[in-house]
Design a protein around this motif. Sequence first.
Motif, PDB file in Angstrom:
ATOM      1  N   ASP A 159       0.844  -1.237  -0.031  1.00  0.00           N
ATOM      2  CA  ASP A 159      -0.101   0.065  -0.104  1.00  0.00           C
ATOM      3  C   ASP A 159       0.853   1.437  -0.113  1.00  0.00           C
ATOM      4  OD1 ASP A 159      -2.407  -1.350   0.118  1.00  0.00           O
ATOM      5  OD2 ASP A 159      -2.677  -1.157   2.089  1.00  0.00           O
ATOM      6  N   VAL A 160       2.162   1.261   0.580  1.00  0.00           N
ATOM      7  CA  VAL A 160       2.918   2.483   0.882  1.00  0.00           C
ATOM      8  C   VAL A 160       3.830   2.517  -0.500  1.00  0.00           C
ATOM      9  CG1 VAL A 160       2.795   2.555   3.159  1.00  0.00           C
ATOM     10  CG2 VAL A 160       4.536   1.302   2.365  1.00  0.00           C
ATOM     11  N   GLY A 161       3.852   1.538  -1.253  1.00  0.00           N
ATOM     12  CA  GLY A 161       4.615   1.383  -2.417  1.00  0.00           C
ATOM     13  C   GLY A 161       6.186   1.131  -2.382  1.00  0.00           C
ATOM     14  N   LEU A 162       6.107  -0.029  -1.210  1.00  0.00           N
ATOM     15  CA  LEU A 162       7.641  -0.356  -1.050  1.00  0.00           C
ATOM     16  C   LEU A 162       8.247  -1.315  -2.040  1.00  0.00           C
ATOM     17  CD1 LEU A 162       9.577  -0.578   1.376  1.00  0.00           C
ATOM     18  CD2 LEU A 162       8.607  -2.632   2.124  1.00  0.00           C
ATOM     19  N   TYR A 163       7.237  -1.737  -2.953  1.00  0.00           N
ATOM     20  CA  TYR A 163       7.719  -2.736  -4.230  1.00  0.00           C
ATOM     21  C   TYR A 163       7.386  -1.976  -5.372  1.00  0.00           C
ATOM     22  CZ  TYR A 163       8.115  -6.362  -0.462  1.00  0.00           C
ATOM     23  OH  TYR A 163       8.283  -6.975   0.624  1.00  0.00           O
ATOM     24  N   SER A 164       7.163  -0.799  -5.451  1.00  0.00           N
ATOM     25  CA  SER A 164       6.948  -0.213  -6.756  1.00  0.00           C
ATOM     26  C   SER A 164       8.008   0.118  -7.827  1.00  0.00           C
ATOM     27  CB  SER A 164       6.371   1.263  -6.486  1.00  0.00           C
ATOM     28  OG  SER A 164       7.219   2.181  -5.827  1.00  0.00           O
ATOM     29  N   ASP A 165       9.202  -0.037  -6.952  1.00  0.00           N
ATOM     30  CA  ASP A 165      10.392  -0.181  -8.088  1.00  0.00           C
ATOM     31  C   ASP A 165      10.670  -1.251  -8.663  1.00  0.00           C
ATOM     32  OD1 ASP A 165      10.796  -1.435  -5.572  1.00  0.00           O
ATOM     33  OD2 ASP A 165      13.281  -0.779  -5.703  1.00  0.00           O
ATOM     34  N   VAL A 166      10.305  -2.559  -8.375  1.00  0.00           N
ATOM     35  CA  VAL A 166      10.308  -3.691  -9.188  1.00  0.00           C
ATOM     36  C   VAL A 166       8.942  -4.318  -9.637  1.00  0.00           C
ATOM     37  CG1 VAL A 166      12.313  -4.198  -7.817  1.00  0.00           C
ATOM     38  CG2 VAL A 166      10.183  -4.991  -6.769  1.00  0.00           C
ATOM     39  N   MET A 167       7.867  -3.860  -8.910  1.00  0.00           N
ATOM     40  CA  MET A 167       6.523  -4.422  -9.341  1.00  0.00           C
ATOM     41  C   MET A 167       5.771  -3.371 -10.060  1.00  0.00           C
ATOM     42  SD  MET A 167       3.569  -6.046  -6.672  1.00  0.00           S
ATOM     43  CE  MET A 167       3.467  -4.744  -5.755  1.00  0.00           C
ATOM     44  N   LYS A 168       5.435  -3.909 -11.678  1.00  0.00           N
ATOM     45  CA  LYS A 168       4.789  -2.811 -12.349  1.00  0.00           C
ATOM     46  C   LYS A 168       3.180  -3.078 -12.032  1.00  0.00           C
ATOM     47  CE  LYS A 168       7.526  -3.701 -16.574  1.00  0.00           C
ATOM     48  NZ  LYS A 168       8.046  -2.404 -16.688  1.00  0.00           N
ATOM     49  N   GLN A 169       2.664  -1.729 -12.222  1.00  0.00           N
ATOM     50  CA  GLN A 169       1.123  -1.815 -11.842  1.00  0.00           C
ATOM     51  C   GLN A 169       0.287  -0.734 -12.559  1.00  0.00           C
ATOM     52  OE1 GLN A 169      -0.210   1.418  -8.771  1.00  0.00           O
ATOM     53  NE2 GLN A 169      -0.445  -0.369  -7.505  1.00  0.00           N
ATOM     54  N   VAL A 170      -0.587  -1.559 -13.007  1.00  0.00           N
ATOM     55  CA  VAL A 170      -1.456  -1.038 -14.271  1.00  0.00           C
ATOM     56  C   VAL A 170      -2.431  -0.090 -13.566  1.00  0.00           C
ATOM     57  CG1 VAL A 170      -3.114  -1.561 -16.000  1.00  0.00           C
ATOM     58  CG2 VAL A 170      -1.236  -2.875 -15.819  1.00  0.00           C
ATOM     59  N   GLY A 171      -3.069   1.243 -14.094  1.00  0.00           N
ATOM     60  CA  GLY A 171      -3.862   1.860 -13.313  1.00  0.00           C
ATOM     61  C   GLY A 171      -3.212   3.069 -12.645  1.00  0.00           C
ATOM     62  N   ASN A 172      -1.953   3.301 -12.601  1.00  0.00           N
ATOM     63  CA  ASN A 172      -1.442   4.494 -11.957  1.00  0.00           C
ATOM     64  C   ASN A 172      -2.005   4.775 -10.588  1.00  0.00           C
ATOM     65  OD1 ASN A 172       0.278   5.078 -14.063  1.00  0.00           O
ATOM     66  ND2 ASN A 172      -1.430   5.925 -15.253  1.00  0.00           N
ATOM     67  N   GLY A 173      -2.149   3.834  -9.762  1.00  0.00           N
ATOM     68  CA  GLY A 173      -2.733   3.937  -8.401  1.00  0.00           C
ATOM     69  C   GLY A 173      -4.130   3.924  -8.366  1.00  0.00           C
ATOM     70  N   SER A 174      -4.759   3.746  -9.199  1.00  0.00           N
ATOM     71  CA  SER A 174      -6.503   3.610  -9.208  1.00  0.00           C
ATOM     72  C   SER A 174      -6.861   2.276  -9.470  1.00  0.00           C
ATOM     73  CB  SER A 174      -6.857   4.607 -10.075  1.00  0.00           C
ATOM     74  OG  SER A 174      -8.342   4.181 -10.089  1.00  0.00           O
ATOM     75  N   PRO A 175      -7.469   1.572  -8.452  1.00  0.00           N
ATOM     76  CA  PRO A 175      -7.740   0.095  -8.765  1.00  0.00           C
ATOM     77  C   PRO A 175      -8.916   0.094  -9.350  1.00  0.00           C
ATOM     78  CG  PRO A 175      -8.363   1.124  -6.488  1.00  0.00           C
ATOM     79  CD  PRO A 175      -7.499   2.011  -7.108  1.00  0.00           C
TER      80      PRO A 175
END
Length: 374
Positions: free
Chosen positions: A184-200
Amino acid sequence: MKKILQILIISGACISFYIGAGFATMQEVVQYEASYGSRFWIVILVVASIYIYTNLSFATNGHRLHIKRGGEIYETYCGVFGKKFGKVAFVFFDYFSALFCYMSFVVMCGGASSTVTQQWGLPTGVGAIALTGLVISTVLFGLDGILNALSKVGPIIIVMILVVSSITAVTGIPNIAENMKAVDVGLYSDVMKQVGNGSPIASGASYGGFVILWFAAFLAEIGANNKLKTVNCGMLISSIFIFGAASVCCIALIGHINLVASADIPALILANQISTYIAQAFAIIICAGIYTSAVPLLWTGVRKIAKEGTIKYKIATILGGIVGCVIACFVPYKGLINVLYGLNGYLGFILMFFMVIYDYKTRMSSKSSIGEKQ
């Protein structure tokens, strides 16, 4: 008994089609759902709603209009804004969806290549080549042959995914609260791609969007050639298994997020937590899941330019398979999923806007006709 069997065949085919490389490897589950931590359920709810509504609409309208080729369903929906705009929109979606499905087939080849390399240490490309040979052989048999092949493999795959994810969800429970906070706080954001730019919600819309373009032609044509109630029952049963499995997968992935966040094939990491033998078996299941999605995806792309059974259809199937395999051997798998699925998912969501308007107008028109008769 025959009706129940047909429902199960369609349900198994839908499960097989949906799973594919991204779901079976759990890479798309990570990017679309698990990457949202405690909000993953919002993504699943959005995707499930889109999946059920759009597929009911595809099958119903395909059946009602007796369409001859699945891609014709786009003309039906796009026509709500008049003949001139509708024609342009129809041509765009018809060609774009065929191209998108074909490029998704390329993603499947990439998934097969990564799975075989990660699990068995074989050279890059071996998995893609083997998959391409099997897919081409199946697509040459046409839609009926595809349904028969997919219906048998899908249930086996989803059961295996549920077994592995359920066991690892239990073993990951002690870490789930802490790991959710970390995600939730983005600890893995540097290695884990996320679709949606933070919006579920945006992630769910994108995920549902690419599912729309996968299933549109496929289910519309199945709906046109089968009893509507049977098709819809099969699709609804498939949704229970698909999104139930997705929920369990998210819990398992978050429980072991420190291990799976940067992995190409997160599912194999989870399987290895149980047993190396389970991981070996699951690698085969992943390849099977990739195969079951790759077949209708290549079929959809080829079906746009050629009629089943013709020489042109056979040549297009063989050449399309080979070219897709070559592309997959040179483009990174994770990059393919993130860029291709994310961008095209939003375009699929635009199509759903047309669908809602068309279905609303059709329903109102039907009510008016009934009122006039009374």
